[in-house]
Enzyme design. Structure first.
Site, mmCIF file in Angstrom:
data_model
loop_
_atom_site.group_PDB
_atom_site.id
_atom_site.type_symbol
_atom_site.label_atom_id
_atom_site.label_comp_id
_atom_site.label_asym_id
_atom_site.label_seq_id
_atom_site.Cartn_x
_atom_site.Cartn_y
_atom_site.Cartn_z
ATOM 1 N N GLY C 39 -42.978 9.083 73.873
ATOM 2 C CA GLY C 39 -43.127 9.195 72.434
ATOM 3 C C GLY C 39 -42.689 10.519 71.849
ATOM 4 C CB CYS C 248 -37.508 -21.860 63.631
ATOM 5 S SG CYS C 248 -35.705 -21.872 63.788
ATOM 6 C CB CYS C 251 -35.813 -23.926 67.706
ATOM 7 S SG CYS C 251 -36.803 -22.471 67.312
ATOM 8 C CB CYS C 273 -35.276 -18.070 65.457
ATOM 9 S SG CYS C 273 -36.566 -19.179 66.011
ATOM 10 C CB CYS C 279 -33.025 -19.870 67.688
ATOM 11 S SG CYS C 279 -33.292 -21.206 66.518
#
Lengths: 256, 231, 289
Positions: C39, C248, C251, C273, C279
């Site tokens: 980080g 979606c 899908c 998606c 997808c």
């Protein structure tokens, strides 16, 4: 019981100017000490040195924390000083704009120190912030407003709330009423007086306002040319001044 | 029991702004004060009675001599005490009713009277109750208790001041002209307060221009003579 | 279903992966340091790249530094493999490094991304390279770089919390649906780059290695595998990954992050998606467009 903050032999030069010349000062728990003197007397330099914002050329500043451990302020790392500033100390600037975040709401300004100290409960932060706004005589309903909307006196009261919210043990104040209208000054002084007494704060107050010092301080330290020329009980220093400079200072004040 | 013993007190003022002239005001003043008695300072105007009171309270610094005060059971020389000790002495042992109330803006009279009790740890409600009782006894109606005394008359301010001075029941009390701006009825209350304080063992030093009052309350007179010679 | 293209022949005249070996070594040193201090932003000597700032120069330099001849590279932009930026960068590396490329998350060894984390969870050994426009999470709150550096050094993050406080006070909720700041390994405040807050939880205890490159700002940082990553929040306003409340249209997924697509001038729209690979890997709905 011993001193909260104790300084000895402080020297500070700015070129040829001796801002501090062998200054010693101490402040005890619950004590309000006013440092008075004319502009350039070294009083603001002294405050900055004591608060670790300025390194002195020589001398020692010792702070005793709540656990009784002693810290040398002049030798403290940035991290240690920030920790002190965040937990044990507070600093009230003459100009509230130097201390407030103007783009952050009043509540956020008060809450910042709580959040810095680890408070992660939004509701609690707001509750405490609202309580402190009330203590400084501000309407808690205005806590989501920007400080830009506030008058100078309100901004200064907001700064005081922001400083006291984490219950510091020692508060440094640099001309907290400077630059405000006289009527606003009186109200602010009175507010500070009440808070200091209720909370049992130790306060180091720099001011050139003798009336403010009389109202707030238990003890007065008179500075001139970087030296402490006289100190003692507030009413004794003001009613029975010994040093020629103190007599001049006191006699220059309009009786009120 | 001796509560206060001052010996050889000296006080002069050096006026640096007037070319450093020195004015001697007190010279070799001795006082002995016992528990339960009231000593009145006597002497012509300008003899230094008020200066002596201020020296005893630490408002003025003494140039010489000692002031031993029974504080927390031991005799302490408050002429040599530092500011912090002096604050403690004033909080717990030594009270002072000055001639004039130094008005603190915006603080209600009740809290001004309660403040010395609060400083000694008396709970807020109890301190306020005692303050209210004293103010009422001094003929201040409850409607005034919540108001700051800034707008009060001289007599009303003086009664707030007296209530504040008597409320904390300091073992040693200094009183400067307590009845100066009071009517007869209120003066009688002050006399009663002083007598009750004495009966409770408080030791009092006072300046009383009102001679009948002085006759009533003083056990002894202490004459203060003006210092004639230069310092 | 393998979507991996065969290894192409690299262009002559370029060092492998475009950057010279000394530069790659410098970047790897910065990466090692970044991995050691999760980080923490490590400065590096970012080079001029043959594409403009803001198009992923930081990500490309990191990818170049970690890329080897046997790697399989996937590049996504907003979750899609077929957007201009993704296509250009993929083509760039196939030309200057001759590495195999893929659109399959599972088959890639290195995935460079802008604005998304793939829906398919990473596995150990995979590397996710983020393109970062502004690495400093305190940037908008504390304009002084020296001061924000100090705030990181002292872990003095009350200020960031103030920002979240202000969002809730003004809008009733945290307003950062993108680039929601995270605490990494309980120590450093980190910008996750402009990924949707929906993706933030995927960073936590991820099996893959996550590397972040900011070219213009010349900073690199990293989240090593299995590192604690927490989104900043309040106890009484916990962090909530938001997702459009739809399935979606292609899908039917009700778990994936969706893009809203305008389909005509009459205000027609649908949700699909954003991760095209995810997808495509699912059986399509029968009435899919």
């Amino acid at each position: 019981m011993s001193a909260l903050l104790q300084a000895e032999g402080l020297d500070l030069r700015f070129g040829a100017v001796r801002a501090l010349d062998g200054v010693a000062i101490s402040i005890w728990p619950g004590e309000v000490v006013a440092i008075v003197g004319e502009s350039g007397s070294g009083k603001s330099s002294l405050l900055r040195v004591l608060a670790g914002m300025q390194r002195a050329d020589a001398g020692a500043v010792l702070y005793r924390d709540a656990a009784g451990a002693t810290h040398s302020v002049l030798d403290a790392s940035d991290a240690a000083l920030r920790r002190l500033m965040r937990s044990d100390w507070g600093f009230v600037h003459q100009n509230a704009r130097d201390a407030l975040r103007m783009e952050v709401s009043a509540g956020g300004n008060v809450g910042e120190r709580l959040m810095a100290a680890g408070d992660r409960h939004y509701g609690h932060i707001r509750e405490v912030a609202a309580h402190w706004l009330e203590r400084v005589e501000m309407d808690p309903a205005r806590m989501d407003e920007s400080p830009k909307n506030f008058s100078g006196g309100m901004q200064q009261r907001l700064q005081i709330a922001r400083t006291l919210v984490t219950n510091p043990r020692l508060v440094f104040m640099d001309e907290p009423t400077g630059g405000l209208d006289v009527s606003v000054q009186a109200r602010l002084l009175d507010l500070i007086r009440g808070l200091v007494a209720d909370l049992g704060l130790a306060v180091l107050l720099v001011t050139h306002d003798i009336a403010a010092a009389r109202l707030l301080a238990h003890r007065i330290v008179v500075m001139r040319h970087g030296q402490v020329v006289e100190e003692g009980l507030t009413d004794r220093v003001l009613d029975d001044p010994q040093h020629p400079y103190t007599q001049l200072l006191v006699s220059s004040v309009l009786a009120a | 029991m001796i509560m206060l013993q001052a010996q050889g007190l000296q006080k002069s003022f050096t006026l640096h702004l007037q070319g450093g002239i020195a004015m001697a005001v007190l010279r070799n003043v001795d006082i002995t004060l016992r528990a339960g008695e009231c000593v009145a300072l006597a002497g012509p105007s300008g003899a230094g009675k008020s200066t002596l009171m201020r020296c005893l309270y630490g408002n003025y610094g003494c140039d010489g001599g000692s002031i031993h005060l029974r504080h927390h059971g031991a005799m302490v020389d408050i002429a040599a005490a530092d500011a912090r000790q002096m604050r403690e002495v004033r909080r717990d042992t030594l009270g002072y009713v000055s001639q004039f109330l130094r008005v603190i803006p915006r603080v209600p009279s009740l809290d001004i009277v309660a403040e010395p009790m609060r400083a000694r740890g008396v709970p807020l409600e109890e301190a306020r109750a005692r303050a209210a009782a004293l103010l009422t006894r001094l003929n201040m109606p409850p409607s005034l208790h919540g108001l700051p005394p800034a707008t009060f008359s001289g007599g009303e301010q003086q009664r707030v001041n007296l209530a504040r001075g008597f409320a904390a029941a300091h073992p040693v009390l200094l009183i400067d002209e307590p009845t100066a701006s009071l009517d007869a009825a209120n003066a009688a209350v002050v006399i009663a307060l002083i007598e009750e304080a004495k009966a409770a063992g408080q030791a009092i030093i006072g300046i009383f221009h009102d001679l009948p009052v002085r006759e009533r309350v003083a056990d002894r007179l202490l004459h203060i003579e003006p210092v004639c010679e230069p310092a | 279903m393998s979507e991996t293209s065969p290894k192409p022949r690299p262009l002559a005249g370029y060092n492998f992966g475009y950057l010279d070996e000394a530069t790659k070594r410098m970047i790897r040193r910065a990466l090692l340091k970044a991995v050691c201090i999760p980080g923490h932003q490590v400065p590096f000597g970012a080079r001029e790249m043959p594409l403009p700032y803001g198009w992923g120069t930081g990500g490309i330099q990191v990818t170049s530094a970690v890329l080897g001849p046997s790697d399989v590279l996937k590049v996504i932009d907003q979750g899609a493999d077929d957007t201009t930026n993704a296509v250009s960068i993929r083509r760039f590396f196939s030309r200057v490094a001759g590495v195999a490329t893929t659109e399959s998350t599972a088959e890639a060894s290195i995935i460079q991304t802008r604005h998304r984390i793939p829906e398919t969870p990473l596995r150990e050994g995979q590397i996710l390279v983020y393109q970062v426009p502004m690495p400093e999470p305190l940037f908008k709150l504390e304009p002084r770089v020296a001061e924000s550096t100090k705030l990181h050094a002292l872990a003095d993050y009350g200020l960031m919390q103030v920002k979240l406080y202000e969002d809730i006070a003004r809008q009733g909720e945290v307003g950062t649906s993108y680039n929601h700041p995270v605490m990494v390994n309980h120590r450093y405040l980190m910008s996750p780059s402009p990924i949707p807050a929906f993706d933030n939880p995927k960073m936590h205890m991820n099996a893959g290695l996550q590397l972040f490159g900011a070219g213009r700002e010349k900073r690199i940082y990293a989240v090593p595998p299995y590192t604690d990553v927490r989104s900043l929040d309040f106890e009484d306003h916990p962090f909530k990954p938001v997702r459009a409340p739809h399935a979606c249209a292609i899908c039917g997924s009700e778990e994936s992050y969706l893009d809203e697509v305008i389909t005509d001038d009459a205000g027609g729209r649908m949700h699909v998606c954003s991760d095209t690979d995810y997808c495509a890997s699912r059986p399509p709905l029968e009435d899919a467009p």
